[in-house]
Design a protein around this motif. Structure first.
Motif, mmCIF file in Angstrom:
data_model
loop_
_atom_site.group_PDB
_atom_site.id
_atom_site.type_symbol
_atom_site.label_atom_id
_atom_site.label_comp_id
_atom_site.label_asym_id
_atom_site.label_seq_id
_atom_site.Cartn_x
_atom_site.Cartn_y
_atom_site.Cartn_z
ATOM 1 N N LEU A 45 0.838 -1.199 0.000
ATOM 2 C CA LEU A 45 0.000 0.000 0.000
ATOM 3 C C LEU A 45 0.873 1.248 0.000
ATOM 4 O O LEU A 45 0.559 2.244 -0.664
ATOM 5 N N GLY A 46 1.991 1.196 0.703
ATOM 6 C CA GLY A 46 2.936 2.315 0.695
ATOM 7 C C GLY A 46 3.533 2.542 -0.676
ATOM 8 O O GLY A 46 3.737 3.684 -1.095
ATOM 9 N N VAL A 47 3.812 1.457 -1.396
ATOM 10 C CA VAL A 47 4.311 1.573 -2.770
ATOM 11 C C VAL A 47 3.288 2.281 -3.641
ATOM 12 O O VAL A 47 3.618 3.196 -4.414
ATOM 13 N N ALA A 52 1.542 6.986 -6.648
ATOM 14 C CA ALA A 52 0.415 7.853 -6.984
ATOM 15 C C ALA A 52 0.739 9.319 -6.742
ATOM 16 O O ALA A 52 0.339 10.189 -7.522
ATOM 17 N N PHE A 53 1.449 9.603 -5.658
ATOM 18 C CA PHE A 53 1.738 10.988 -5.291
ATOM 19 C C PHE A 53 3.168 11.396 -5.651
ATOM 20 O O PHE A 53 3.628 12.457 -5.240
ATOM 21 N N GLN A 54 3.865 10.528 -6.414
ATOM 22 C CA GLN A 54 5.214 10.807 -6.883
ATOM 23 C C GLN A 54 6.161 11.142 -5.730
ATOM 24 O O GLN A 54 6.935 12.104 -5.793
ATOM 25 N N LEU A 55 6.089 10.319 -4.697
ATOM 26 C CA LEU A 55 6.973 10.445 -3.553
ATOM 27 C C LEU A 55 8.096 9.419 -3.669
ATOM 28 O O LEU A 55 7.965 8.423 -4.388
ATOM 29 N N PRO A 56 9.215 9.631 -2.975
ATOM 30 C CA PRO A 56 10.226 8.573 -2.920
ATOM 31 C C PRO A 56 9.609 7.297 -2.372
ATOM 32 O O PRO A 56 8.826 7.333 -1.416
ATOM 33 N N LEU A 57 9.962 6.177 -2.959
ATOM 34 C CA LEU A 57 9.363 4.899 -2.585
ATOM 35 C C LEU A 57 9.532 4.614 -1.100
ATOM 36 O O LEU A 57 8.592 4.164 -0.428
ATOM 37 N N THR A 58 10.722 4.889 -0.579
ATOM 38 C CA THR A 58 10.995 4.598 0.830
ATOM 39 C C THR A 58 10.110 5.417 1.759
ATOM 40 O O THR A 58 9.688 4.930 2.811
ATOM 41 N N PHE A 103 -4.320 0.877 -10.073
ATOM 42 C CA PHE A 103 -4.828 2.124 -10.623
ATOM 43 C C PHE A 103 -3.712 3.095 -11.017
ATOM 44 O O PHE A 103 -3.987 4.149 -11.600
ATOM 45 N N VAL A 104 -2.469 2.742 -10.673
ATOM 46 C CA VAL A 104 -1.343 3.614 -11.020
ATOM 47 C C VAL A 104 -0.805 3.172 -12.368
ATOM 48 O O VAL A 104 -0.373 2.029 -12.520
ATOM 49 N N PRO A 105 -0.795 4.032 -13.371
ATOM 50 C CA PRO A 105 -0.385 3.623 -14.727
ATOM 51 C C PRO A 105 1.065 3.162 -14.782
ATOM 52 O O PRO A 105 1.943 3.731 -14.141
ATOM 53 N N GLY A 106 1.291 2.106 -15.552
ATOM 54 C CA GLY A 106 2.651 1.719 -15.901
ATOM 55 C C GLY A 106 3.420 0.927 -14.874
ATOM 56 O O GLY A 106 4.621 0.733 -15.027
ATOM 57 N N VAL A 107 2.775 0.439 -13.798
ATOM 58 C CA VAL A 107 3.533 -0.293 -12.787
ATOM 59 C C VAL A 107 3.095 -1.747 -12.663
ATOM 60 O O VAL A 107 3.723 -2.506 -11.949
#
Length: 263
Positions: A45-47, A52-58, A103-107
């Motif tokens: 869910l964090g990923v 979705a919000f273009q945050l660093p994955l970590t 729902f996030v495109p391209g992943v």
């Protein structure tokens, strides 16, 4: 040296083992295996939120993992039936994460990397993050080691010694969230709990003191990382599952040696 991807992969595996070994010992002592599952499953869910919000994955993984770990810790302190509660939370978090990430495109094609890890593509930045997180976790556990042991042995004894068991549980909660965040790229969300539990369980069969168990868990985790990477390169198997499979073999050997020693 760090230009060699196999060297980076091995160093990443060793960094995860350094953090997961001592922390996994407490997970085993406190019978918190499902706790680790719930926290690691929430990482997906964090990923999704990070993408979705273009945050660093970590950042996304650490935030959600910490929120899940805090929720579980709070419910445990209130006396909830944790086997059922953790089962609901672990699988719900994973399901919501998988739905959200779709729902996030391209992943969608990269989903296996988040579930099972992709240690062979670890970068220098990832390596610095893994070792930085391992240093934080190790420092936290060394700082609170005796208090954590006392609270693990008996909450009544901890109270008598002037300690707050809930605070010590919070230390483990934070450490677990950090390990999940830095380990996601190495072994993936579905296998993080295995790297916490299996090396520590193997060390428990051989160690005579808590400190020896923690050190042995680190060594076993590091050996599993090396053996799993060798298997992956030799037979072209997935690296993350190969590392966990190697840890399982080491556990079987350690359990057998432990039985012989006790016999």
């Amino acid at each position: 040296m760090l230009d060699d991807f196999t060297t980076r992969a091995l160093l990443a595996g060793l960094g995860v083992a350094l953090a997961a070994g001592p922390l996994g010992s407490f997970v085993v002592w406190r019978r918190m295996a499902y706790f680790g599952d719930a926290t690691s499953h929430a990482a997906i869910l964090g990923v999704a939120l990070a993408l979705a919000f273009q945050l660093p994955l970590t950042v996304g993984v650490l935030t959600v993992s910490l929120a899940m770990a805090m929720t579980v810790s709070t419910l445990a302190a209130k006396g909830w039936a944790m086997d059922t509660t953790l089962g609901v939370l672990a699988h719900s978090a994973l399901a919501f994460g998988l739905v959200a990430i779709s729902f996030v495109p391209g992943v969608r094609t990269d989903l296996s990397a988040y579930l099972f890890g992709d240690i062979l593509v670890v970068s220098r930045t990832d390596l610095a993050l893994i070792w930085g997180g391992a240093a934080v976790v190790l420092g936290l556990l060394i700082w609170r080691w005796q208090a954590l042991l006392t609270a693990t042995l008996s909450e009544e004894l901890a109270h008598a010694a002037g300690l707050n068991p809930d605070r010590e549980r919070l230390v483990l909660t934070v450490a677990l969230a950090v390990v999940v965040a830095v380990s996601l790229k190495v072994v993936g969300a579905l296998l993080i709990a295995a790297m916490l539990i299996i090396p520590a369980a193997a060390a428990r069969a051989l160690a005579r003191t808590p400190e020896a168990m923690a050190v042995m868990a680190v060594a076993i985790g590091g050996l599993a990382a090396f053996a799993g990477l060798q298997l992956s390169l030799w037979q072209d198997t997935d690296a993350g599952p190969s590392i966990v499979a190697a840890a399982a073999v080491i556990f079987a050997v350690a359990a057998g040696l432990g039985q012989i020693r006790r016999g």
